[in-house]
Design an enzyme around this catalytic site. Structure first.
Site, PDB file in Angstrom:
ATOM      1  N   ASN A 155       0.856  -1.182   0.000  1.00 13.80           N
ATOM      2  CA  ASN A 155       0.000   0.000   0.000  1.00 13.80           C
ATOM      3  C   ASN A 155       0.891   1.231   0.000  1.00 13.80           C
ATOM      4  O   ASN A 155       1.366   1.691   1.045  1.00 13.80           O
ATOM      5  CB  ASN A 155      -0.917  -0.012   1.225  1.00 13.80           C
ATOM      6  CG  ASN A 155      -1.955  -1.115   1.147  1.00 13.80           C
ATOM      7  OD1 ASN A 155      -2.945  -0.991   0.445  1.00 13.80           O
ATOM      8  ND2 ASN A 155      -1.704  -2.218   1.859  1.00 13.80           N
ATOM      9  N   GLU A 156       1.139   1.757  -1.178  1.00 15.56           N
ATOM     10  CA  GLU A 156       2.063   2.861  -1.370  1.00 15.56           C
ATOM     11  C   GLU A 156       1.418   4.192  -0.972  1.00 15.56           C
ATOM     12  O   GLU A 156       0.202   4.270  -0.749  1.00 15.56           O
ATOM     13  CB  GLU A 156       2.512   2.918  -2.830  1.00 15.56           C
ATOM     14  CG  GLU A 156       3.269   1.683  -3.305  1.00 15.56           C
ATOM     15  CD  GLU A 156       4.702   1.617  -2.785  1.00 15.56           C
ATOM     16  OE1 GLU A 156       5.037   2.314  -1.814  1.00 15.56           O
ATOM     17  OE2 GLU A 156       5.495   0.850  -3.365  1.00 15.56           O
ATOM     18  N   PRO A 157       2.221   5.267  -0.841  1.00 15.35           N
ATOM     19  CA  PRO A 157       1.659   6.588  -0.540  1.00 15.35           C
ATOM     20  C   PRO A 157       0.497   6.921  -1.462  1.00 15.35           C
ATOM     21  O   PRO A 157       0.562   6.708  -2.676  1.00 15.35           O
ATOM     22  CB  PRO A 157       2.847   7.521  -0.773  1.00 15.35           C
ATOM     23  CG  PRO A 157       4.040   6.675  -0.427  1.00 15.35           C
ATOM     24  CD  PRO A 157       3.695   5.300  -0.920  1.00 15.35           C
ATOM     25  N   SER A 206      -2.527   5.565  -0.763  1.00 14.82           N
ATOM     26  CA  SER A 206      -3.523   4.522  -0.516  1.00 14.82           C
ATOM     27  C   SER A 206      -4.574   5.008   0.476  1.00 14.82           C
ATOM     28  O   SER A 206      -4.266   5.715   1.442  1.00 14.82           O
ATOM     29  CB  SER A 206      -2.846   3.256   0.020  1.00 14.82           C
ATOM     30  OG  SER A 206      -1.988   2.694  -0.944  1.00 14.82           O
ATOM     31  N   THR A 254      10.295   2.026  -3.564  1.00 18.74           N
ATOM     32  CA  THR A 254      10.070   0.612  -3.258  1.00 18.74           C
ATOM     33  C   THR A 254      10.782  -0.279  -4.254  1.00 18.74           C
ATOM     34  O   THR A 254      11.428  -1.271  -3.888  1.00 18.74           O
ATOM     35  CB  THR A 254       8.562   0.310  -3.269  1.00 18.74           C
ATOM     36  OG1 THR A 254       7.912   1.113  -2.286  1.00 18.74           O
ATOM     37  CG2 THR A 254       8.295  -1.157  -2.978  1.00 18.74           C
TER      38      THR A 254
END
Length: 644
Positions: free
Chosen positions: A176-178, A180, A195
């Site tokens: 869940n990346e920035p 999300s 990432t």
């Protein structure tokens, strides 16, 4: 109530007891800090095992959410041990993994399917039908249905009883990346560049890292009854601080865990190092003002006020939470002079000790005048990158310097580079079958970075000869250069073996033969590759094995850091200044490692070449000393003494 504790071993405390400890006003998530990640991993494994057994006693399923990456490996190792040695059964366990790269086949060694079976599932008695991992090899038009079904399966089992997490430097949990959403569900997501950069080492280059992944959502994770997040090393410290002390934000998805009422972060000292209670504890409450903490506070205060040490006033101390230190010492005047002298005395141009000098306030002993020295280098270039100036100074000042390269570093040589050398060999000997086989294989696998024994051999030779070129330039005889090739590293793959007795024996042997007065070693415990950490552990275990020997009573150990991090000014026990000419000599020594100079395979997220990183780091250290009121040097290399 948010609580936090710090303890050294499993006997100190359990999770059940954690609530008796005082909370801090800065932290919004319960956290436990260990000196050692091994202890932290074992206590997490124990909690999982206790949960499994509790569910077994009630004839119920135990539903676990599992993570991948380096952080949980020791937890899985301990669970496997408990299964084999203590009879812990996993037959009632149902698992759901957080994520998987897309596209990714299950049999790919980089897949999380492969990872979980390699580290856990192949070694326990879990039922195959109870293992659930997102599929990275399904058709794109079937992903949505798969994700909906994944969510349904979790709900059908009554939700996750326990969710194990790691954390990425972007603050992601799962993938869940920035950006999300807090209520997001299992879905396909595009990976952040940071990432992918962090994963590049495992994939032998950024270009090989998938750009997408399937991940459980934040909403899915937050519905777990219990959440434990693991974080090890200084490279996670800034993210941990932002997550635990910052505001809830989609820019740092892990901050959503502040809203979960049963979450614990399990950290080591490196990961916790920027939390207010450890970084600036005087802002939290009363302090035990020992010399180290005083140095840390004064360096911090100088930076905060933009003043040198001797310009700090009583008001500066009182206004910034250090009134108890001032009261203890009497006045800023005496406190400033005392600590100025302490920091000043860490600076020396004589890293091996200055002959015929009063050494009572110097970092190193004056005697013996000519010391035997071993510089341990994890890879075949860490010596000149990390301490090339000090290395050069030790040789110049007449010490008997040996360099020991702990690993071959062979997998860090690209197939392009290896083929270039093999082609030169073919030009000299067109019938050489070894060179021809290398050229043929490398030519057909230029981007995959697959290796054969022959290819690994020439890659190892390339790094050896580059090392010899650099050490000859500095003035080291070839018979003082040792290639240990520690067995843990020599797998030909990213994944290494565990440290074992043959590794330690090789370390013991060279120390015993040389009987050094000084040992220099890489202290990068947050090394993103992990090799530095293993090499340092090999040294520590070797020292433990031979510390009783007579010659070890006169052996001092100095830890340096590489291109990734530097010691904090308050941590430095010896700072070796360099002139502009010495900086240039260090640069030229690094340049001999040509296979590592351009387009480095394991670059990390810093686009600068290693020599640039090292040079700028050394100059920054000198700038920090200058800002404290010390002499103005071009650059400095820093060391911390290790007591064994």
């Amino acid at each position: 109530m948010v609580t936090n504790i710090q303890f050294k071993n499993l006997d100190d405390i359990s999770y059940k007891e954690a609530g008796i400890f005082e909370n801090t006003r800065f932290e919004k998530i319960h956290n436990i800090v260990f000196d050692d990640s091994n202890c932290g991993s074992k206590i997490v494994a124990k909690e999982i095992a206790d949960l499994i057994r509790e569910k077994q006693s009630k004839n119920k399923k135990c539903v676990l959410g599992l993570a991948t990456g380096s952080s949980p490996i020791r937890v899985y190792d301990e669970l496997v041990r408990m299964h084999k040695e203590e009879g812990l059964s996993f037959k009632n366990v149902v698992t759901f993994n957080l994520d998987e790269y897309f596209p990714m086949s299950e049999d790919n060694e980089q897949s999380y399917h492969y990872f979980m079976h390699d580290h856990l599932f192949n070694h326990i008695d879990i039922l195959k039908e109870n293992i659930h991992i997102p599929k990275g090899d399904i058709d794109s038009d079937k992903i949505l249905d798969f994700c909906i079904d994944y969510e349904k399966k979790i709900k059908d089992y009554g939700g996750l009883d326990f969710q194990l997490l790691g954390i990425g430097r972007t603050g992601h949990i799962g993938f869940n990346e920035p950006g999300s959403h807090s209520k997001s569900r299992t879905r396909l997501i595009t990976l952040d560049h940071v990432t992918r950069t962090d994963a590049a080492f495992s994939f032998l280059g950024l270009d090989n890292v998938p750009k997408r992944a399937i991940t459980m959502g934040i909403g899915t994770i937050k519905e777990a009854k219990r959440i434990v997040l693991l974080a090890w090393g200084e490279n996670k410290a800034s993210t941990i601080k932002e997550t635990i002390e910052g505001e809830i934000s989609s820019h740092v998805p892990a901050t959503y865990l502040q809203g979960h009422n049963n979450t614990t972060f399990v950290l080591d000292k490196g990961a916790a190092s920027l939390l207010t209670q450890y970084h600036t504890p005087w802002l939290v409450g009363p302090c035990d003002w020992n010399e180290n903490l005083t140095r840390q506070a004064i360096v911090w205060l100088c930076k905060l006020t933009s003043k040198s040490i001797l310009k700090l006033t009583d008001k500066d101390y009182n206004d910034n939470g250090m009134e108890s230190l001032l009261a203890q010492e009497g006045s800023a005047y005496y406190l400033n002079i005392k600590n100025f002298n302490i920091l000043q005395n860490t600076i020396t141009g004589w890293p091996g000790g200055k002959p015929n000098a009063d050494d009572s306030r110097r970092p190193e002993r004056a005697l013996p005048e000519r010391k035997r020295v071993i510089i341990f280098s994890p890879h075949p270039d860490d010596d000149v990158i990390s301490m090339g100036g000090t290395f050069d100074r030790l040789v110049e000042q007449g010490h008997d310097v040996h360099i020991a390269y702990q690993t071959s570093g062979n997998i860090a040589v690209s197939n392009y580079e290896a083929m270039k050398f093999a082609e030169v060999g073919l030009e000299l000997d067109s019938k050489n079958k070894l060179f021809k086989s290398i050229v043929d294989f490398a030519h057909n696998n230029l981007t995959s970075e697959l290796n054969t024994p022959e290819l690994l051999k020439i890659k190892g030779i390339i790094r050896q000869k580059e090392s010899l070129a650099a050490t000859r330039y500095i003035g080291i005889p070839d018979d003082h250069v040792h290639f240990l090739n520690l067995p843990f590293y020599e797998t030909g793959k990213i994944k290494k073996n565990v440290l074992s007795q043959p590794d330690i024996d090789l370390m013991v042997d060279i120390i015993s033969r040389i009987k050094p007065h000084q040992i220099y070693a890489a202290g990068d415990l947050a090394d993103p590759h992990g090799t530095h950490r293993v090499c340092l552990n090999a040294l520590f275990k070797a020292l433990e094995a031979i510390k009783h020997k007579e010659f070890m009573k006169d052996c001092w150990v100095w830890l340096y850091r590489g291109a990734w991090h530097e010691w904090g000014i308050h941590e430095i026990d010896m700072a070796v200044p360099m002139s502009p000419d010495q900086v240039a000599r260090k640069r030229r020594a690094i340049f001999f490692h040509q296979s590592q100079k351009d387009n480095v395979m394991f670059q990390g997220d810093d686009a600068r070449e290693f020599w640039v990183r090292a040079e700028e780091r050394n100059k920054e250290t000198a700038t920090k000393y200058r800002a404290l009121g010390m002499a103005d040097y071009e650059a400095m290399e820093a060391f911390k003494r290790h007591f064994y």
